[in-house]
Design a protein around this motif. Structure first.
Motif, mmCIF file in Angstrom:
data_model
loop_
_atom_site.group_PDB
_atom_site.id
_atom_site.type_symbol
_atom_site.label_atom_id
_atom_site.label_comp_id
_atom_site.label_asym_id
_atom_site.label_seq_id
_atom_site.Cartn_x
_atom_site.Cartn_y
_atom_site.Cartn_z
ATOM 1 N N ARG A 303 0.838 -1.202 0.000
ATOM 2 C CA ARG A 303 0.000 0.000 0.000
ATOM 3 C C ARG A 303 0.874 1.254 0.000
ATOM 4 O O ARG A 303 0.599 2.223 -0.716
ATOM 5 C CB ARG A 303 -0.923 -0.024 1.219
ATOM 6 C CG ARG A 303 -1.902 1.139 1.258
ATOM 7 C CD ARG A 303 -3.024 0.910 2.253
ATOM 8 N NE ARG A 303 -2.528 0.637 3.600
ATOM 9 C CZ ARG A 303 -2.707 -0.501 4.248
ATOM 10 N NH1 ARG A 303 -3.362 -1.496 3.654
ATOM 11 N NH2 ARG A 303 -2.233 -0.677 5.469
ATOM 12 N N ALA A 304 1.946 1.226 0.797
ATOM 13 C CA ALA A 304 2.851 2.377 0.854
ATOM 14 C C ALA A 304 3.572 2.588 -0.474
ATOM 15 O O ALA A 304 3.686 3.718 -0.970
ATOM 16 C CB ALA A 304 3.866 2.181 1.981
ATOM 17 N N VAL A 305 4.067 1.498 -1.060
ATOM 18 C CA VAL A 305 4.788 1.606 -2.333
ATOM 19 C C VAL A 305 3.864 2.078 -3.438
ATOM 20 O O VAL A 305 4.254 2.874 -4.306
ATOM 21 C CB VAL A 305 5.441 0.248 -2.691
ATOM 22 C CG1 VAL A 305 6.003 0.273 -4.105
ATOM 23 C CG2 VAL A 305 6.554 -0.082 -1.703
ATOM 24 N N SER A 306 2.629 1.616 -3.439
ATOM 25 C CA SER A 306 1.661 2.041 -4.450
ATOM 26 C C SER A 306 1.349 3.528 -4.331
ATOM 27 O O SER A 306 1.113 4.216 -5.328
ATOM 28 C CB SER A 306 0.358 1.235 -4.311
ATOM 29 O OG SER A 306 0.594 -0.136 -4.538
ATOM 30 N N ARG A 307 1.374 4.024 -3.093
ATOM 31 C CA ARG A 307 1.017 5.429 -2.854
ATOM 32 C C ARG A 307 2.208 6.374 -2.996
ATOM 33 O O ARG A 307 2.094 7.462 -3.579
ATOM 34 C CB ARG A 307 0.421 5.560 -1.449
ATOM 35 C CG ARG A 307 -0.050 6.964 -1.096
ATOM 36 C CD ARG A 307 -0.712 6.982 0.272
ATOM 37 N NE ARG A 307 -1.921 6.158 0.289
ATOM 38 C CZ ARG A 307 -2.671 5.972 1.381
ATOM 39 N NH1 ARG A 307 -2.324 6.538 2.531
ATOM 40 N NH2 ARG A 307 -3.745 5.227 1.314
ATOM 41 N N TYR A 308 3.373 5.966 -2.485
ATOM 42 C CA TYR A 308 4.517 6.877 -2.436
ATOM 43 C C TYR A 308 5.699 6.454 -3.312
ATOM 44 O O TYR A 308 6.637 7.214 -3.491
ATOM 45 C CB TYR A 308 5.020 7.012 -0.988
ATOM 46 C CG TYR A 308 3.968 7.478 -0.027
ATOM 47 C CD1 TYR A 308 3.516 8.805 -0.046
ATOM 48 C CD2 TYR A 308 3.398 6.601 0.898
ATOM 49 C CE1 TYR A 308 2.541 9.246 0.841
ATOM 50 C CE2 TYR A 308 2.422 7.034 1.790
ATOM 51 C CZ TYR A 308 1.996 8.338 1.755
ATOM 52 O OH TYR A 308 1.029 8.768 2.632
ATOM 53 N N GLY A 309 5.660 5.232 -3.826
ATOM 54 C CA GLY A 309 6.802 4.735 -4.585
ATOM 55 C C GLY A 309 7.773 4.007 -3.670
ATOM 56 O O GLY A 309 7.773 4.193 -2.450
ATOM 57 N N LEU A 310 8.637 3.196 -4.255
ATOM 58 C CA LEU A 310 9.554 2.376 -3.474
ATOM 59 C C LEU A 310 10.605 3.211 -2.759
ATOM 60 O O LEU A 310 10.898 2.982 -1.585
ATOM 61 C CB LEU A 310 10.227 1.341 -4.381
ATOM 62 C CG LEU A 310 11.192 0.370 -3.699
ATOM 63 C CD1 LEU A 310 10.473 -0.450 -2.622
ATOM 64 C CD2 LEU A 310 11.841 -0.560 -4.718
ATOM 65 N N LEU A 319 14.348 6.075 8.207
ATOM 66 C CA LEU A 319 14.266 7.146 9.202
ATOM 67 C C LEU A 319 13.414 6.765 10.415
ATOM 68 O O LEU A 319 13.792 7.039 11.564
ATOM 69 C CB LEU A 319 13.706 8.413 8.558
ATOM 70 C CG LEU A 319 14.646 9.206 7.647
ATOM 71 C CD1 LEU A 319 13.889 10.334 6.975
ATOM 72 C CD2 LEU A 319 15.824 9.771 8.452
ATOM 73 N N TYR A 320 12.275 6.123 10.142
ATOM 74 C CA TYR A 320 11.285 5.924 11.211
ATOM 75 C C TYR A 320 11.017 4.452 11.534
ATOM 76 O O TYR A 320 10.217 4.145 12.408
ATOM 77 C CB TYR A 320 9.980 6.614 10.828
ATOM 78 C CG TYR A 320 10.129 8.087 10.516
ATOM 79 C CD1 TYR A 320 10.414 8.992 11.533
ATOM 80 C CD2 TYR A 320 10.031 8.562 9.212
ATOM 81 C CE1 TYR A 320 10.567 10.357 11.260
ATOM 82 C CE2 TYR A 320 10.185 9.899 8.913
ATOM 83 C CZ TYR A 320 10.456 10.796 9.944
ATOM 84 O OH TYR A 320 10.623 12.131 9.666
ATOM 85 N N ARG A 321 11.677 3.554 10.809
ATOM 86 C CA ARG A 321 11.522 2.115 11.042
ATOM 87 C C ARG A 321 10.090 1.625 10.870
ATOM 88 O O ARG A 321 9.667 0.664 11.508
ATOM 89 C CB ARG A 321 12.028 1.719 12.439
ATOM 90 C CG ARG A 321 13.474 2.094 12.705
ATOM 91 C CD ARG A 321 13.937 1.561 14.029
ATOM 92 N NE ARG A 321 15.303 1.996 14.328
ATOM 93 C CZ ARG A 321 16.005 1.593 15.366
ATOM 94 N NH1 ARG A 321 15.473 0.727 16.228
ATOM 95 N NH2 ARG A 321 17.245 2.030 15.564
ATOM 96 N N THR A 322 9.354 2.312 10.028
ATOM 97 C CA THR A 322 7.980 1.904 9.769
ATOM 98 C C THR A 322 7.575 2.343 8.383
ATOM 99 O O THR A 322 8.300 3.118 7.731
ATOM 100 C CB THR A 322 7.009 2.492 10.809
ATOM 101 O OG1 THR A 322 5.720 1.907 10.651
ATOM 102 C CG2 THR A 322 6.903 4.003 10.657
ATOM 103 N N PHE A 323 6.435 1.866 7.913
ATOM 104 C CA PHE A 323 5.931 2.253 6.599
ATOM 105 C C PHE A 323 5.241 3.608 6.675
ATOM 106 O O PHE A 323 4.600 3.928 7.689
ATOM 107 C CB PHE A 323 4.936 1.216 6.074
ATOM 108 C CG PHE A 323 5.550 -0.119 5.770
ATOM 109 C CD1 PHE A 323 6.450 -0.285 4.727
ATOM 110 C CD2 PHE A 323 5.205 -1.238 6.536
ATOM 111 C CE1 PHE A 323 7.004 -1.525 4.456
ATOM 112 C CE2 PHE A 323 5.747 -2.480 6.259
ATOM 113 C CZ PHE A 323 6.663 -2.620 5.220
ATOM 114 N N PRO A 324 5.343 4.409 5.625
ATOM 115 C CA PRO A 324 4.550 5.654 5.596
ATOM 116 C C PRO A 324 3.071 5.327 5.465
ATOM 117 O O PRO A 324 2.696 4.314 4.878
ATOM 118 C CB PRO A 324 5.087 6.366 4.343
ATOM 119 C CG PRO A 324 5.598 5.265 3.462
ATOM 120 C CD PRO A 324 6.132 4.219 4.394
ATOM 121 N N VAL A 325 2.244 6.190 6.025
ATOM 122 C CA VAL A 325 0.799 5.967 5.971
ATOM 123 C C VAL A 325 0.110 7.082 5.191
ATOM 124 O O VAL A 325 0.702 8.086 4.882
ATOM 125 C CB VAL A 325 0.193 5.876 7.391
ATOM 126 C CG1 VAL A 325 0.718 4.638 8.079
ATOM 127 C CG2 VAL A 325 0.509 7.128 8.204
#
Length: 325
Positions: A303-310, A319-325
């Motif tokens: 979902r993150a890659v589809s929204r923001y790119g790899l 940076l944050y050790r988690t996926f962007p939302v």
């Protein structure tokens, strides 16, 4: 079938005789009502009324070709979510052969599965694309490294690969003289005696190479869902690129491959319809992994890659050790 008079089971031969005058002694399998002369339904076994609605609704097992037994009027069966096989729950643990690659069960009247040295079995289709030799893996490793390059994730370091027995993977590393197995590379070892098709092997390699890339690029210790999730995303992307040959990523990978291997035949870039179907199966396995960490990590990652790119997704993870939302 059940004879009403004696309340005993009757053989198929006696069932056929029922047409000639003793049909009244036979009960409908679904409704448990007496089947009268002229009402016996002969095209299936067990017997049904010709007008029994359950006969049309009842589920037939794709493995043993029998009607799946009901319990208190309810038919409970298992179903392979990709291949659509419907089968009796008993086949889960009655020794019915299952392909260790695509997870299909072997039908009683189907083609024989191939028995491997370690007891696992492969269906004929998976067996036709299997990798048996370490040398067969080398071009695949190079291809996946080239795929990483198209994603701006160059991985020049040589990845160790060995075909070993499955029990060897489970032994402590100190039992292996002069061999170091990095945890993040462990999955790169294809099990000797239990070969997998090229596409499944490739997806495993892509997953494990992503572990290696994260390690080499200095990513901090990540939670299992995040690290396994992003590795599953890359494996998923590689499989998609192999199936969707006309995609932008696939064409870039093919172009790079051609520049590095000018003598390579184009036939290696095209998949047969059977292999494409197996590739879709392996994609489905990633999307529906039974492991919660893998499945949930993949869902958040894709979902993150589809929204923001790899790239932005990886930057956020670093940076944050988690996926962007």
């Amino acid at each position: 079938m059940v004879c009403v008079r004696g309340n005993t089971e009757r053989s198929r031969g006696e069932h056929i005789l029922g047409v000639n005058g003793i049909g009244r002694h036979v009960k409908c399998y679904a409704r448990r009502q007496v089947i009268n002369n002229g009402e016996l339904y002969l095209s299936e076994y067990p017997p049904y009324y010709t007008n029994c609605p359950t006969n049309k609704e009842h589920v037939k097992c794709d493995i043993c070709n029998n009607f799946i037994p009901d319990t208190d009027g309810t038919v409970r069966y298992c179903k392979n979510s990709f291949w659509g096989q419907k089968y009796c729950p008993s086949h889960e643990n009655d020794g019915t052969s299952s392909c260790c690659s695509c997870k299909r069960l072997q039908a009683s009247a189907g083609m024989e599965f191939i028995l491997l040295e370690d007891g696992r079995r492969l269906c004929p289709e998976c067996s036709s694309f299997k990798i048996m030799d370490i040398n067969d893996c080398q071009p695949l490793i190079l291809e996946i490294q080239q795929f990483f390059a198209t994603l701006n994730m160059k991985l020049d370091q040589k990845i160790p690969l060995a075909l070993v027995a499955s029990e060897t993977l489970n032994k402590p590393s100190e039992d292996k003289d002069n061999i170091i197995i990095y945890p993040e590379l462990k999955g790169c070892a294809q099990q000797y005696g239990a070969p997998f098709p090229l596409l499944l092997t490739g997806s495993i390699l892509a997953h494990e190479m992503m572990h290696a890339w994260l390690h080499l690029e200095g990513y901090p210790n990540l939670s299992k869902p995040v690290e396994e999730g992003i590795c599953e995303v890359v494996a998923h992307m590689w499989l998609k690129s192999k199936i969707n040959v006309g995609s932008e990523t696939a064409m870039a990978a093919a172009s790079l491959s051609s520049s590095l291997q000018p003598g390579r035949s184009k036939k290696h870039e095209q998949l047969s319809e059977i292999e494409k179907k197996l590739g879709e199966c392996f994609i489905h396995q990633i999307e529906t992994n039974k492991s919660k960490d893998y499945r949930n990590g993949f869902k958040k990652g894709i979902r993150a890659v589809s929204r923001y790119g790899l790239k932005k997704t990886l930057d956020c993870i670093k940076l944050y050790r988690t996926f962007p939302v």
